[in-house]
Scaffold this motif. Structure first.
Motif, short mmCIF file in Angstrom:
data_model
loop_
_atom_site.label_atom_id
_atom_site.label_comp_id
_atom_site.label_asym_id
_atom_site.label_seq_id
_atom_site.Cartn_x
_atom_site.Cartn_y
_atom_site.Cartn_z
N TYR A 1 26.28 -17.15 -19.63
CA TYR A 1 25.40 -17.93 -18.75
C TYR A 1 24.05 -18.14 -19.42
O TYR A 1 23.56 -17.27 -20.17
CB TYR A 1 25.19 -17.20 -17.41
CG TYR A 1 26.43 -17.19 -16.54
CD1 TYR A 1 26.64 -18.20 -15.60
CD2 TYR A 1 27.37 -16.18 -16.66
CE1 TYR A 1 27.78 -18.19 -14.80
CE2 TYR A 1 28.50 -16.16 -15.87
CZ TYR A 1 28.70 -17.17 -14.94
OH TYR A 1 29.82 -17.17 -14.15
N THR B 1 31.00 -18.01 -2.88
CA THR B 1 31.31 -17.89 -4.31
C THR B 1 32.53 -16.99 -4.46
O THR B 1 32.88 -16.21 -3.57
CB THR B 1 30.12 -17.32 -5.09
OG1 THR B 1 29.75 -16.06 -4.54
CG2 THR B 1 28.93 -18.27 -5.01
N THR B 2 33.18 -17.10 -5.60
CA THR B 2 34.41 -16.33 -5.85
C THR B 2 34.30 -15.60 -7.19
O THR B 2 33.39 -15.88 -7.99
CB THR B 2 35.62 -17.26 -5.87
OG1 THR B 2 35.52 -18.15 -7.00
CG2 THR B 2 35.72 -18.07 -4.59
N GLY C 1 36.20 -16.01 -9.62
CA GLY C 1 36.41 -17.01 -10.65
C GLY C 1 35.25 -17.98 -10.79
O GLY C 1 35.08 -18.60 -11.85
N GLU C 2 34.46 -18.14 -9.74
CA GLU C 2 33.31 -19.04 -9.76
C GLU C 2 32.15 -18.37 -9.00
O GLU C 2 31.84 -18.71 -7.86
CB GLU C 2 33.67 -20.39 -9.12
CG GLU C 2 32.62 -21.46 -9.37
CD GLU C 2 33.02 -22.81 -8.78
OE1 GLU C 2 32.39 -23.84 -9.15
OE2 GLU C 2 33.94 -22.86 -7.92
N GLN D 1 29.04 -18.59 -9.53
CA GLN D 1 27.89 -19.48 -9.37
C GLN D 1 28.40 -20.91 -9.20
O GLN D 1 29.27 -21.37 -9.95
CB GLN D 1 26.97 -19.40 -10.59
CG GLN D 1 25.66 -20.14 -10.39
CD GLN D 1 24.66 -19.82 -11.50
OE1 GLN D 1 24.76 -20.34 -12.59
NE2 GLN D 1 23.71 -18.95 -11.21
N LEU D 2 27.85 -21.59 -8.19
CA LEU D 2 28.25 -22.95 -7.88
C LEU D 2 27.18 -23.91 -8.38
O LEU D 2 25.99 -23.71 -8.12
CB LEU D 2 28.42 -23.13 -6.37
CG LEU D 2 29.32 -22.10 -5.65
CD1 LEU D 2 29.27 -22.33 -4.15
CD2 LEU D 2 30.75 -22.20 -6.17
#
Length: 810
Positions: free
Chosen positions: A702, A762-763, A765-766, A768-769
């Motif tokens: 990131y 959020t998940t 797998g994700e 951050q959106l």
């Protein structure tokens, strides 16, 4: 404490689609008018001597207007624009009173001077004399406010027939005493009234209005000005156009004679009240010396306020109409007290105050018939000698209760009151069991009295309306402003014809309106119907409305609530004499959205509101052909690319300047809105370092701007504003923490009313959106709303805000 909106720094500037962000009113654009129209209308606002030259020195809360005007010259321009929507309306093209062709393309600028509503009077003594000055009544005066130096002659106001309209004259600071008298208007019409009152300070803000009699001394207050309200009631037989009189202020041996000009619009404010209220206020406490119950109710009606008990000192509650020992058939027939005198009989009082018979001909717009016992007890423990048992009721109890409801519905129907009366069933259900009970009581009432209107203080929600035991919808949902779910509310309104009213609580924080606070600026009171129109809500409730009165006298807040309720009538007329409909575009929607685009985004500038409302009056009377809107142009940040990283400004990332992928990012923390910087936050806890928190996740993969974030630890909704030149922009938002997913905390981020992240968790797998939306900026400030209560979970939820990229597009 909120600071004055009177051109001093204000934490409540919020979304200013109608000049609200302006540090002062600047140049305006308006529909170009004919010379005849200019002569009739323009002279009204621009009349009077105006001295130009040096920048104005206006120390509102220690801040001079000279600096504010210099900032204006550096980039802030306020503009009028006009719109005429398809479908028309009053005064819209060939479809209404204005006639003529559509002039949408004509946006020739016309200057609107910043001193149209706020200025030092030419009639004010010079030198060391006591200054006389004015500013809109919607701008509450605080003890530190002082007169401006820009001068104009006279006081001006505009109003429809049947409207109450105040103008504010501030006297001082100064020593000694003065007298204030207003000559009668000549030829204004029968029943015209002019009332003079001085405003007394409470907690440092103008609040209590005390009537001032002719020749009565008004004591000055030394180091603070004395606000004096002059309120004109325009009679219904008044002639349209200008009317003039004189305000005389006795200053020792001197007499200042101030011209007062009233422009009467060529239309009548409806006699009926179209914006509903449910206000818990004691009618008895509003009865002044020598006054009657009717006088107190006149006072409320003239303020377009509806008390809970419109038929006091009697009512339709079962103790009077069903279990009354004087009844000829107790617990069998509805008893309307024919044995009582008219002043105590519910039969007589309901015809008078609900229908208006023998009173004002229209009556109050709605009437609460009776309500729950208390917050946790919807119905009495015993009814007609039958024990209720649990809150669901025994069979015998429910049978008797149903008989009463059926008899009540029949009585209302026979006497033409069915469309006004309502039974207030339950207050603020708190949990699943309360929702189950609310659905049960709704079903029980529907079965016994299918046409009896019922209300509940709760936002429309499927937990009640679609309960698995048997869903049931209420006719009136009274939703707390902070819990309101627009999508579901609109579904219920559209598909089932239900109403939504809003209600306020004392602790409602910025950026919501809160008229319960003495220290909130006046627009908090006046803006309520504008916000309600945006959301298709048709009423407002408050549990302690007695605080809007002092003894028997209405306060400044009561008067400003009336101003807002009268504004709603303007919108109603401009909409062709109708409420707006869910799912349909109203002709006046763009006018409203330029003032109030959301529950948290609305103008805070009283001068702007006055300017727009005057133009709206001209539209309704047909003097202008297009509906007015207002835009604020702001080039404090000129059109261009801007990159904002939300982080602890003193923490990570520490690089300065912060450059990521060739983009230089501004470091934005939890600072409250700063007009000089042109950005900052509004919210309940934004200045509380224990709640407004920062984070940094040093997670591989990131970028630095994705790793840092800020968040509200209570999950509350907060508003970020970034002053920016108008235009179309592509805005990219990143929410969520790289180091952890929040599957149970849906994130929210809305840009200019467009949902970028809409109740989305959020998940793993994700975590951050990143979302991009395109928005059209018209008010000179980009609004970002984040956080708040989740529609899907019903709980406050985290929203971790990382960064925002703003890129102009064609």
């Amino acid at each position: 404490m909120e600071r004055s909106g009177a051109l001093g720094k204000s934490r409540a500037l919020g979304k200013s689609r109608a000049l609200g962000k302006s540090r002062a009113l600047g140049k305006s654009r308006a529909l170009k008018r004919s010379d005849e129209e200019k002569g009739r209308i323009g002279a009204f606002l621009t009349s009077g001597k105006m001295e130009r030259g040096n920048m104005v020195q206006w120390p509102f809360h220690g801040e001079s207007l000279s600096r504010r005007f210099k900032l204006l010259a550096g980039g802030l321009v306020v503009s009028f624009f006009v719109v005429c929507l398809a479908g028309g309306g009053v005064g819209c093209g060939d479809n209404g009173g204005g006639g003529g062709e559509n002039h949408n393309e004509n946006t020739t600028p016309v200057e609107l001077d910043p001193t149209d509503y706020t200025y030092l009077l030419d009639e004010s003594p010079v030198g060391e004399g006591v200054p006389l000055w004015t500013t809109p009544c919607t701008r509450k005066v605080s003890v530190g406010d002082r007169a401006p130096t820009e001068r104009r002659s006279g006081l001006r106001l505009s109003a429809a027939r049947g409207e109450f309209e105040p103008v504010q004259l501030i006297i001082g600071p100064g020593e000694g005493s003065v007298t204030v008298e207003v000559d009668d208007f000549t030829g204004l019409g029968s029943g015209a009234r002019v009332e003079v009152a001085r405003a007394e300070y409470v907690e440092g803000w103008s609040e209590r209005l005390w009537p001032v009699g002719r020749g009565e001394d008004v004591n000055l207050l030394g180091d603070r000005g004395v606000p004096v309200w002059i309120t004109v009631m325009v009679p219904r037989d008044a002639t349209a156009g200008e009317h003039t009189t004189t305000v005389r202020v006795g200053l020792g041996e001197e007499m200042a004679e101030i011209p007062l000009t009233l422009y009467v619009f060529d239309f009548d404010l409806p006699e009926e009240i179209h914006f509903a209220t449910q206000l818990n206020v004691s009618v008895a406490n509003l009865i002044g010396d020598g006054e009657s119950v009717e006088d107190a109710k006149n006072k409320l009606f003239e303020h377009r306020m509806t008390p809970k008990s419109v038929t006091w000192p009697s009512g339709f509650n079962p103790g009077i109409t069903w279990e009354n020992s004087n009844s000829t058939d107790v617990c069998e027939v509805l008893w309307d007290e024919p044995d009582e005198g008219d002043e105590y009989s519910i039969g007589a009082l309901s015809r008078k105050y609900i229908l208006g018979e023998g009173w004002n001909g229209v009556g109050f717009p709605n009437a609460m018939l009776f309500q729950f016992v208390d917050n946790s007890t919807p119905r009495p423990a015993e009814f007609c000698g039958i024990s209720r048992g649990d809150h669901y009721g025994s069979q015998a109890y429910n049978d008797e209760w149903s008989q009463f409801l059926g008899a009540l519905e029949g009585y209302l129907d026979t006497n033409g009151m069915l469309d006004k009366g309502y039974y207030y069933v339950q207050n603020e259900p708190q949990n699943d069991e309360d929702h189950r009970l609310a659905a049960h009581l709704c079903r029980l009432t529907r079965a016994a009295a299918p046409n009896l209107r019922i209300a509940i203080s709760e936002e429309p929600k499927p937990e009640i309306a679609e309960h698995p035991d048997g869903g049931c919808g209420y006719d009136i949902w009274i939703a707390h402003v902070r819990a309101y779910n627009k999508d579901y509310a609109h579904q219920r309104q559209r598909d089932h014809g239900e109403e939504v009213w809003l209600y306020s609580l004392d602790h409602d924080p910025d950026p919501y309106f809160n008229p319960t606070r003495v220290d909130a600026q006046g627009v908090h009171s006046r803006i309520i119907p504008w916000v309600s129109w945006t959301y298709r809500a048709t009423g407002w409730a408050y549990y302690d409305a007695g605080r809007f009165f002092h003894q028997s006298h209405p306060t400044v807040r009561a008067a400003l609530l009336r101003e807002g309720f009268e504004d709603y009538e303007y919108l109603y007329l401009a909409n062709g004499g109708a409420h707006p409909e869910v799912g349909d575009d109203s002709p006046v929607d763009l006018t409203v959205s330029s003032v109030a685009s959301s529950l948290t985004s609305w103008t805070k500038n009283p001068d702007a509101l006055m300017a727009l409302r005057h133009e709206l009056g001209l539209y309704i009377e047909g003097s202008r052909t297009d509906l007015p809107t207002l835009e604020v142009e702001n080039d404090l940040h000129p059109r261009g690319e801007y990159y904002l990283n939300f982080q602890d400004p003193q923490g990570e990332p520490s690089e300065d300047p912060l450059v990521v992928e060739g983009k230089t990012y501004m470091k934005i923390g939890w600072d409250t809105y700063d007009e000089d910087l042109g950005y900052g936050w509004y919210g309940e806890y934004v200045d509380n370092s224990g709640i407004a928190l920062y984070g940094y996740d040093d997670t591989a993969g990131y970028s630095e701007v994705a790793k840092s974030y800020l968040y509200d630890d209570y999950g509350r909704d907060n508003l970020f504003e970034f002053a920016l030149e108008n235009g179309r922009y592509e805005v990219t938002i990143a929410v969520g923490r790289p180091g952890r997913a929040y599957t149970n905390d849906p994130h929210h981020a809305t840009v200019e009313g467009v949902a970028a992240v809409d109740d989305e968790p959020t998940t793993e797998g994700e975590p951050q959106l990143v979302r991009t939306v395109t928005v059209d900026l018209t008010d000179g400030s980009l609004s970002l709303e984040v956080g708040g209560r989740s529609d899907s979970t019903g709980d406050w939820s985290y929203t971790f805000l990382a960064y925002m990229d703003i890129v102009p597009v064609d």
